[in-house]
Design an enzyme around this catalytic site. Structure first.
Site, PDB file in Angstrom:
ATOM      1  CB  THR A  69       4.285   0.350  11.412  1.00 13.77           C
ATOM      2  OG1 THR A  69       2.985   0.810  11.681  1.00 13.77           O
ATOM      3  CG2 THR A  69       5.390   0.244  12.797  1.00 13.77           C
ATOM      4  CE  LYS A 115       2.966   3.422  13.974  1.00 14.84           C
ATOM      5  NZ  LYS A 115       2.111   2.144  14.110  1.00 14.84           N
ATOM      6  CB  THR A 166       0.210   0.497  17.698  1.00 12.74           C
ATOM      7  OG1 THR A 166       0.134  -0.888  17.426  1.00 12.74           O
ATOM      8  CG2 THR A 166      -0.131   1.142  18.713  1.00 12.74           C
ATOM      9  CD  GLU A 172      -3.348  -1.293   7.676  1.00 10.87           C
ATOM     10  OE1 GLU A 172      -2.471  -1.473   8.435  1.00 10.87           O
ATOM     11  OE2 GLU A 172      -4.367  -2.045   7.960  1.00 10.87           O
ATOM     12  CG  ASN A 226      -4.749  -5.658   7.767  1.00 11.77           C
ATOM     13  OD1 ASN A 226      -4.047  -5.407   8.515  1.00 11.77           O
ATOM     14  ND2 ASN A 226      -5.430  -4.502   7.064  1.00 11.77           N
ATOM     15  CB  SER A 252       1.723 -15.341   5.874  1.00 12.56           C
ATOM     16  OG  SER A 252       1.079 -14.417   4.990  1.00 12.56           O
TER      17      SER A 252
END
Lengths: 409, 409
Positions: A157, A183, A194, A281, A404, A409
């Site tokens: 992802t 992942k 996840t 991240e 994040n 959005s």
């Protein structure tokens, strides 16, 4: 959109085939366009299965499905999709798992109880299982050995690189292979990163023994890695043992053939766990936290996680600041036995604090130079006992916030 | 260097004097230049004292000092400095507290056991207590009533505004005053934003009763606020009761005069606690987390903190994203009793999730409009029992990273 993590390995490793396992990927159009988003593994009949799942009280529908299916102990098909986590989707979520399993069982010619499922992506949105209909038969038909990198890519992802690892090890005179993919990047955002991992081997191992081996190895690998301390609703680690290497299945945990296998499984899972932290991240530094001299191993583990999850420790490393005061804070807040006045702290080879105060020989310049490294080790000696633990994590940067805060959005 | 938090109140509130309390501030040059960095409160003889301190296993030297001095139950002087936390400073740290207490006791003409100390700022660097020498006599000599704002400013570190609150309440027919100040911004970085708070009243209350009142009120105020979940080595909340309002000291927790006082103390401490969250490092949104329907109040508190400390919930709010999936994740990871399929989640007045799935009437546009507000309320209904809790926090922004990654280096 995403640059590859600066901490990524140079390339995806060479992974050998595993006898009895074939793989296929497809574009089902769950959420992404122009990339694969569904991965299928086929296992020959008789394959033993084991699984370790999220401790969340709000698990995803596929986690519920797998926990239930595990009681059968056998697997023929694994179906994993990215783009939608099928988590917090209520009755619709359960129906989606049932429908997916029915499609896979029909295509593979097995029972639904031999189908295992995982989903990763946005949560709270219903997963349209009909998307799997047009691709399922093709996945089963086209599955080939050794498609590990494609498999690792299809389940990504926000990951910036595919993650794989393998080992070949002696199993009572016969070489067996262990291959794994994983992942995970924002360990663990439920709607984007996840942690999923799937491991396959041709070793002959009964499912209850495989379960014990997997649970123990998890404690030494994926339970030792954190990015942001947020636990997914979907964490899934599964192991599949086809037995195609030959020999009678190991039916007891003390089977002497398992000695080398245990170590090799640790190696594979720890490699994958470290890769997850390296893809954290926004990460710019890979951090190893070593805790020694705790009252017990579990106490050391708790203190290690307190350090590795501290936003202030992680931002200090991002700023290349050897801020051992924040390490003291994180030791103190863990709530585990600790004696401030016996505490010693090292950054890499440099002892910065001793006996509860700054090391008399502390030199800012030397420590600052060390902090420029991409891989940073923080070592804490508690001086209380022989408990120890090692935790892997990454730093916390503005890029983590940007990823994040801007998502969805 | 720092802009005032967008969540700051318009101005420092009007705080009345408290009979029996005088205050002074000075520039001791501990670390900062051209600003006050030491604050002294003088209490008339007979003042009762109580304190609540960090739960860190690695507390600062002043915390050790205060815990020990509290056994006497009486206070004459409080000395607080900013710029250096005197934490993790070993034997030198203990010597610094002894020396500071001796200077203050000599200047005020009291015993060292009636002196209380707090320090906030960089940790791990020895505090040079001789800096207090040149200013101590002047502080005692010049102390005046009602210098609350100056006091609140002198103890600031990365705070962007001084924090104060007060209440006047009936105490068995006599009006009594409660005034409090606090500092804290990066709840709680040990080397920059330690939470300190000091409350004074002219009510007549025995020290053991004051201690009970303070401990109970802390559970409903400062223990309900978090910025980053990092616990300071130096957290210190102290209360001083001079008794100058008259009357015999309340000697029992069930003294009927205490009913209104309890509520007023809650009001003051909760106001201060909310101000700390409003000054959270890099904060752009103030977040109230309400948890209802939990199995117990303590279970609700734990779930509330899990939500309020989640980096993913906090970054979502920063991004004005009504990402209730992350709220589900945070409920799930708390480890407390929760039934996914009974869960309901509200953002402000909008119910976004119901019975374990997205609310059928969910409208993205309406929810997105709500998220533009500066004050955001997240309400979780667990549907299990009557346990409830309210937690205050702020969002997590790139500015938090910038502040904490750049500090010290």
């Amino acid at each position: 959109m995403t640059k590859v993590s600066p901490l990524a390995p140079e390339r995806f490793p060479e992974l050998p085939p595993v006898a009895g396992v074939t793989i296929a990927t497809a574009e089902a159009g769950i959420r992404y366009r122009n990339r694969t988003d569904v991965m299928l593994m086929l296992f020959e009949p008789g394959t033993a299965v084991a699984g370790v799942f999220t401790r969340s009280r709000c698990p995803s529908a596929p986690v519920d499905w797998c926990r239930s299916a595990l009681s059968g102990g056998k697997a023929r098909v694994l179906v994993v999709n990215s783009g939608n986590a099928n988590a917090f989707t209520g009755a619709k979520g359960r129906e989606a798992t049932e429908r997916t399993a029915a499609l896979a069982a029909s295509a593979a010619g097995c029972s639904e109880g031999e189908v295992f499922l995982a989903s990763t992506g946005v949560i709270g949105e219903p997963l349209d299982a009909s998307r799997f209909g047009p691709v399922m038969d093709g996945l089963v038909r086209d599955a080939v050995p050794n498609l590990w990198e494609d498999a690792a890519r299809a389940i990504m992802t926000t990951d910036t690189f595919p993650k794989g690892a393998s080992a070949v090890v002696d199993f009572g005179g016969t070489p067996v292979t262990i291959c794994g993919i994983a992942k995970g990047a924002g360990m663990i955002a439920p709607d984007m990163a996840t942690m999923l991992s799937f491991v396959a081997t041709d070793a002959p191992i009964a499912s209850h023994v495989l379960q014990d081996l997997l649970s123990e190895a998890t404690a030494r690998s994926f339970n030792c890695v954190t990015v942001d301390g947020d636990t997914s609703t979907s964490d899934t680690l599964m192991a599949f043992a086809t037995g195609r290497a030959g020999g009678t299945p190991a039916d007891r945990a003390d089977d002497p053939r398992l000695a080398g296998f245990r170590t090799a499984l640790d190696t594979v899972l720890q490699d994958l766990a470290r890769q997850v932290a390296r893809d954290g991240e926004g990460a710019t530094k890979f951090i190893t936290v070593d805790v020694e001299g705790a009252e017990s191993d579990s106490s050391a583990h708790c203190i290690g996680l307190s350090i590795a999850n501290s936003p202030l420790v992680k931002t200090a490393v991002a700023g290349e600041d050897a801020n051992w005061g924040r390490v003291v804070m994180a030791v103190g807040k863990a709530g585990e036995p600790a004696d401030r006045d016996r505490l010693a702290i090292h950054f890499g080879p440099i002892r910065v604090a001793l006996d509860g105060a700054r090391d008399p020989s502390y030199e800012e310049a030397v420590t600052s130079a060390y902090m420029k490294n991409q891989d940073i080790t923080i070592r804490v000696e508690l001086g209380l006992g022989s408990g120890r633990a090692r935790i892997w994590t990454c730093d916390l940067t503005g890029e983590y916030i940007a990823i994040n805060a801007d998502y969805r959005s």
